[in-house]
Design a protein around this motif. Structure first.
Motif, short mmCIF file in Angstrom:
data_model
loop_
_atom_site.label_atom_id
_atom_site.label_comp_id
_atom_site.label_asym_id
_atom_site.label_seq_id
_atom_site.Cartn_x
_atom_site.Cartn_y
_atom_site.Cartn_z
N CYS A 20 1.11 -0.93 0.09
CA CYS A 20 -0.01 0.11 0.06
C CYS A 20 0.90 1.33 0.12
N HIS A 21 0.57 1.91 -1.00
CA HIS A 21 1.42 3.21 -1.30
C HIS A 21 0.25 4.53 -1.52
N PHE A 22 -0.36 4.65 -0.33
CA PHE A 22 -1.62 5.81 -0.91
C PHE A 22 -1.06 7.04 0.01
N ILE A 23 -1.86 8.05 -0.63
CA ILE A 23 -1.78 9.41 -0.15
C ILE A 23 -2.22 9.50 1.35
N GLY A 24 -3.08 9.02 1.68
CA GLY A 24 -3.96 8.64 3.03
C GLY A 24 -5.29 9.54 3.05
N GLU A 25 -5.54 9.64 4.31
CA GLU A 25 -6.98 10.19 4.54
C GLU A 25 -7.13 11.58 3.95
N ARG A 26 -8.25 11.59 3.47
CA ARG A 26 -8.74 12.95 3.06
C ARG A 26 -9.84 13.61 3.46
N SER A 27 -10.13 14.63 3.83
CA SER A 27 -11.05 15.32 4.47
C SER A 27 -12.43 15.26 3.47
N GLU A 28 -13.73 15.25 4.44
CA GLU A 28 -14.90 15.47 3.70
C GLU A 28 -14.80 16.72 2.79
N ALA A 34 -13.70 18.58 -4.40
CA ALA A 34 -13.63 17.80 -5.85
C ALA A 34 -14.97 17.35 -6.39
N GLU A 35 -15.97 17.04 -5.58
CA GLU A 35 -17.21 17.05 -6.34
C GLU A 35 -17.76 18.01 -6.86
N ASP A 36 -17.61 19.40 -6.50
CA ASP A 36 -17.90 20.57 -6.97
C ASP A 36 -17.22 20.85 -8.31
N ALA A 37 -15.86 20.41 -8.27
CA ALA A 37 -14.91 20.67 -9.40
C ALA A 37 -15.64 19.88 -10.53
N LEU A 38 -15.98 18.67 -10.28
CA LEU A 38 -16.40 17.77 -11.36
C LEU A 38 -18.04 17.88 -11.63
N GLY A 39 -18.41 18.62 -10.88
CA GLY A 39 -20.13 18.63 -10.98
C GLY A 39 -20.76 17.29 -10.78
N ILE A 40 -20.12 16.49 -9.86
CA ILE A 40 -20.78 15.34 -9.64
C ILE A 40 -20.89 14.95 -8.22
N ASN A 57 -1.05 3.59 -4.85
CA ASN A 57 -0.70 2.19 -5.56
C ASN A 57 -1.02 1.51 -4.28
N TYR A 58 -1.35 0.27 -4.88
CA TYR A 58 -1.65 -0.91 -4.23
C TYR A 58 -0.60 -1.79 -5.38
N GLY A 59 0.50 -2.07 -4.84
CA GLY A 59 1.64 -2.84 -5.60
C GLY A 59 1.75 -1.74 -6.89
N ALA A 60 1.70 -2.58 -7.88
CA ALA A 60 1.85 -1.64 -9.27
C ALA A 60 0.65 -1.23 -9.89
N GLU A 61 -0.45 -1.50 -9.19
CA GLU A 61 -1.72 -0.90 -9.65
C GLU A 61 -1.97 0.43 -8.99
N GLU A 62 -2.12 1.22 -9.99
CA GLU A 62 -2.28 2.90 -9.38
C GLU A 62 -3.87 3.33 -9.49
N ILE A 63 -4.51 3.73 -8.40
CA ILE A 63 -5.73 4.23 -8.41
C ILE A 63 -5.91 5.85 -8.26
N LEU A 64 -6.50 6.30 -9.09
CA LEU A 64 -6.82 7.91 -8.99
C LEU A 64 -7.71 8.04 -8.24
N GLY A 65 -7.37 9.09 -7.64
CA GLY A 65 -8.67 9.93 -6.51
C GLY A 65 -8.26 11.31 -6.30
N VAL A 66 -8.28 11.65 -4.97
CA VAL A 66 -8.18 13.07 -4.37
C VAL A 66 -6.75 13.22 -3.96
N ILE A 67 -6.13 14.32 -4.09
CA ILE A 67 -4.72 14.38 -3.57
C ILE A 67 -4.95 15.77 -2.58
N ASP A 68 -5.03 16.92 -3.37
CA ASP A 68 -5.33 18.11 -2.52
C ASP A 68 -6.41 19.01 -3.44
N ASP A 69 -6.41 20.39 -3.34
CA ASP A 69 -7.50 21.03 -3.87
C ASP A 69 -7.11 21.90 -4.89
#
Length: 155
Positions: A20-28, A34-40, A57-69
């Motif tokens: 596991c190589h993740f950014i870590g917890e993100r705030s509500e 992020a939802e506002d930026a995407l309109g979703i 990442n989980y191993g070599a598998e990279e999952i896109l998400g939220v980093i910062d604003d």
């Protein structure tokens, strides 16, 4: 079964923390930006993933998400920046959110116009550069939970 599969994936990940190589917890608050930026409005499972892991990442598998604003000056694994960039550059439809790069010609996206019985978006393949009228939107997984479990099992 989608939430159950999400929980199975999280359980496997927690037993294999060295992968596991993740950014870590993100705030509500950040998730809402992020939802506002995407309109979703994110679905339950993807939102839970974003809050707990953010992106990475989980191993070599990279999952896109939220980093910062900063959704304008970022890079992978920032899925919000990536989605907004693809909307501008290749006319990615507004109902899609990019969650995974295949390393080939496809992007895997949550399709918020195609929800399963649990109101979770189906994961579909999108081919940048192909006219949107000709997109086939091949179904990759029933939802993010199923997709994450597939990735974890591959690794």
């Amino acid at each position: 079964m989608s939430y159950v599969n999400y929980q199975k994936a999280v359980e496997i990940m927690s037993k294999n923390k060295e992968k596991c190589h993740f950014i870590g917890e993100r705030s509500e608050e950040l998730i809402e930006k992020a939802e506002d930026a995407l309109g979703i409005k994110f679905s339950r499972i993807y939102k839970e993933f974003l809050i707990k892991y953010g992106a990475g990442n989980y191993g070599a598998e990279e999952i896109l998400g939220v980093i910062d604003d900063d959704f304008e000056e970022s890079s992978v694994p920032d899925g919000i920046w990536y989605t907004l960039t693809e909307r501008e550059e290749v006319d990615l439809p507004m109902n899609l959110v990019v969650i995974y790069e295949t390393g080939g010609d496809e992007l895997f996206c949550l399709d918020f116009n195609n929800l399963n019985e649990e109101k979770e978006p189906v994961v579909v393949a999108y081919i940048p550069g192909e006219d949107n009228k000709n997109q086939k939107y091949e179904k990759i997984a029933d939802d993010f939970g199923d997709f994450l479990l597939q990735l974890v099992n591959i690794e």
